[in-house]
Design a protein around this motif. Structure first.
Motif, PDB file in Angstrom:
ATOM      1  N   PRO A  62      18.654 -32.910  56.852  1.00  0.00           N
ATOM      2  CA  PRO A  62      17.601 -33.219  57.812  1.00  0.00           C
ATOM      3  C   PRO A  62      17.174 -31.987  58.603  1.00  0.00           C
ATOM      4  N   SER A  63      15.876 -31.868  58.814  1.00  0.00           N
ATOM      5  CA  SER A  63      15.322 -30.779  59.602  1.00  0.00           C
ATOM      6  C   SER A  63      14.684 -31.371  60.848  1.00  0.00           C
ATOM      7  N   GLU A  64      15.133 -30.927  62.004  1.00  0.00           N
ATOM      8  CA  GLU A  64      14.600 -31.464  63.251  1.00  0.00           C
ATOM      9  C   GLU A  64      13.132 -31.082  63.424  1.00  0.00           C
ATOM     10  N   TYR A  65      12.752 -29.905  62.983  1.00  0.00           N
ATOM     11  CA  TYR A  65      11.357 -29.459  63.098  1.00  0.00           C
ATOM     12  C   TYR A  65      10.433 -30.375  62.294  1.00  0.00           C
ATOM     13  N   LYS A  66      10.807 -30.680  61.046  1.00  0.00           N
ATOM     14  CA  LYS A  66       9.969 -31.564  60.232  1.00  0.00           C
ATOM     15  C   LYS A  66       9.901 -32.971  60.823  1.00  0.00           C
ATOM     16  N   ARG A  67      11.033 -33.455  61.322  1.00  0.00           N
ATOM     17  CA  ARG A  67      11.068 -34.792  61.902  1.00  0.00           C
ATOM     18  C   ARG A  67      10.135 -34.884  63.100  1.00  0.00           C
ATOM     19  N   VAL A  68      10.189 -33.888  63.984  1.00  0.00           N
ATOM     20  CA  VAL A  68       9.368 -33.926  65.188  1.00  0.00           C
ATOM     21  C   VAL A  68       7.896 -33.743  64.859  1.00  0.00           C
ATOM     22  N   THR A  69       7.578 -32.831  63.915  1.00  0.00           N
ATOM     23  CA  THR A  69       6.166 -32.612  63.610  1.00  0.00           C
ATOM     24  C   THR A  69       5.545 -33.794  62.876  1.00  0.00           C
ATOM     25  N   ARG A  70       6.324 -34.530  62.113  1.00  0.00           N
ATOM     26  CA  ARG A  70       5.766 -35.678  61.383  1.00  0.00           C
ATOM     27  C   ARG A  70       5.807 -36.960  62.192  1.00  0.00           C
ATOM     28  N   LEU A  71       6.870 -37.155  62.981  1.00  0.00           N
ATOM     29  CA  LEU A  71       7.090 -38.434  63.651  1.00  0.00           C
ATOM     30  C   LEU A  71       7.069 -38.318  65.163  1.00  0.00           C
ATOM     31  N   GLY A  72       6.710 -37.154  65.693  1.00  0.00           N
ATOM     32  CA  GLY A  72       6.746 -36.939  67.140  1.00  0.00           C
ATOM     33  C   GLY A  72       5.542 -37.518  67.859  1.00  0.00           C
ATOM     34  N   TRP A  73       5.572 -37.352  69.208  1.00  0.00           N
ATOM     35  CA  TRP A  73       4.533 -37.915  70.051  1.00  0.00           C
ATOM     36  C   TRP A  73       3.167 -37.328  69.735  1.00  0.00           C
ATOM     37  N   HIS A  74       3.087 -36.005  69.584  1.00  0.00           N
ATOM     38  CA  HIS A  74       1.803 -35.368  69.326  1.00  0.00           C
ATOM     39  C   HIS A  74       1.240 -35.758  67.958  1.00  0.00           C
ATOM     40  N   ALA A  75       2.116 -35.905  66.976  1.00  0.00           N
ATOM     41  CA  ALA A  75       1.655 -36.337  65.652  1.00  0.00           C
ATOM     42  C   ALA A  75       1.127 -37.761  65.706  1.00  0.00           C
ATOM     43  N   ARG A  76       1.780 -38.630  66.497  1.00  0.00           N
ATOM     44  CA  ARG A  76       1.318 -40.020  66.622  1.00  0.00           C
ATOM     45  C   ARG A  76       0.005 -40.107  67.392  1.00  0.00           C
ATOM     46  N   MET A  77      -0.119 -39.293  68.454  1.00  0.00           N
ATOM     47  CA  MET A  77      -1.319 -39.367  69.286  1.00  0.00           C
ATOM     48  C   MET A  77      -2.533 -38.709  68.642  1.00  0.00           C
ATOM     49  N   SER A  78      -2.319 -37.906  67.615  1.00  0.00           N
ATOM     50  CA  SER A  78      -3.429 -37.173  67.022  1.00  0.00           C
ATOM     51  C   SER A  78      -4.270 -38.013  66.068  1.00  0.00           C
ATOM     52  N   THR A  79      -3.784 -39.165  65.642  1.00  0.00           N
ATOM     53  CA  THR A  79      -4.533 -39.993  64.702  1.00  0.00           C
ATOM     54  C   THR A  79      -4.651 -41.422  65.237  1.00  0.00           C
ATOM     55  N   PRO A  80      -5.694 -42.144  64.834  1.00  0.00           N
ATOM     56  CA  PRO A  80      -5.817 -43.541  65.277  1.00  0.00           C
ATOM     57  C   PRO A  80      -4.659 -44.418  64.788  1.00  0.00           C
ATOM     58  N   GLU A  81      -4.192 -44.173  63.579  1.00  0.00           N
ATOM     59  CA  GLU A  81      -3.066 -44.962  63.060  1.00  0.00           C
ATOM     60  C   GLU A  81      -1.804 -44.704  63.874  1.00  0.00           C
ATOM     61  N   GLY A  82      -1.611 -43.448  64.265  1.00  0.00           N
ATOM     62  CA  GLY A  82      -0.451 -43.114  65.081  1.00  0.00           C
ATOM     63  C   GLY A  82      -0.509 -43.759  66.449  1.00  0.00           C
ATOM     64  N   ARG A  83      -1.700 -43.791  67.058  1.00  0.00           N
ATOM     65  CA  ARG A  83      -1.852 -44.454  68.352  1.00  0.00           C
ATOM     66  C   ARG A  83      -1.607 -45.953  68.231  1.00  0.00           C
TER      67      ARG A  83
END
Length: 99
Positions: A62-83
């Motif tokens: 597991p890579s913490e960087y990949k986890r955060v960039t794919r599943l983090g707050w900013h990744a969720r807020m950047s798309t309508p599906e994530g919101r």
């Protein structure tokens, strides 16, 4: 019946030395598979039989960087599906909304 047919075909090939005491199908498998290679699947020709010579552990660490960039707050807020995902978790009452 299939094993007998295959062993007859293989027996007809030139230069085959057989070990006494084996039936035709095991002799065919020994010939078709040959010496086992490490970390490789060996298949008998046009047969569903295969065996793993050595188990492969190829699951990525597991890579913490990949986890955060794919599943983090900013990744969720950047798309309508994530919101939509975040709102669903808020309405469900989840304590942790994202990574």
């Amino acid at each position: 019946m299939f094993a007998r047919l295959v062993s007859n075909i293989v027996n007809a090939l030139p230069g085959n030395k057989w070990v006494m005491g084996c039936n035709g199908f095991t002799r065919f498998l020994n010939l078709a598979l040959g010496p086992p290679n490490q970390c490789q699947r060996n298949f008998a020709s046009k047969s569903k039989f295969f065996y793993m010579t050595k188990p492969r552990y190829n699951f990525p660490r597991p890579s913490e960087y990949k986890r955060v960039t794919r599943l983090g707050w900013h990744a969720r807020m950047s798309t309508p599906e994530g919101r939509r995902i975040l709102m669903r978790r808020i309405l469900k009452g989840k304590h942790v909304l994202s990574h």
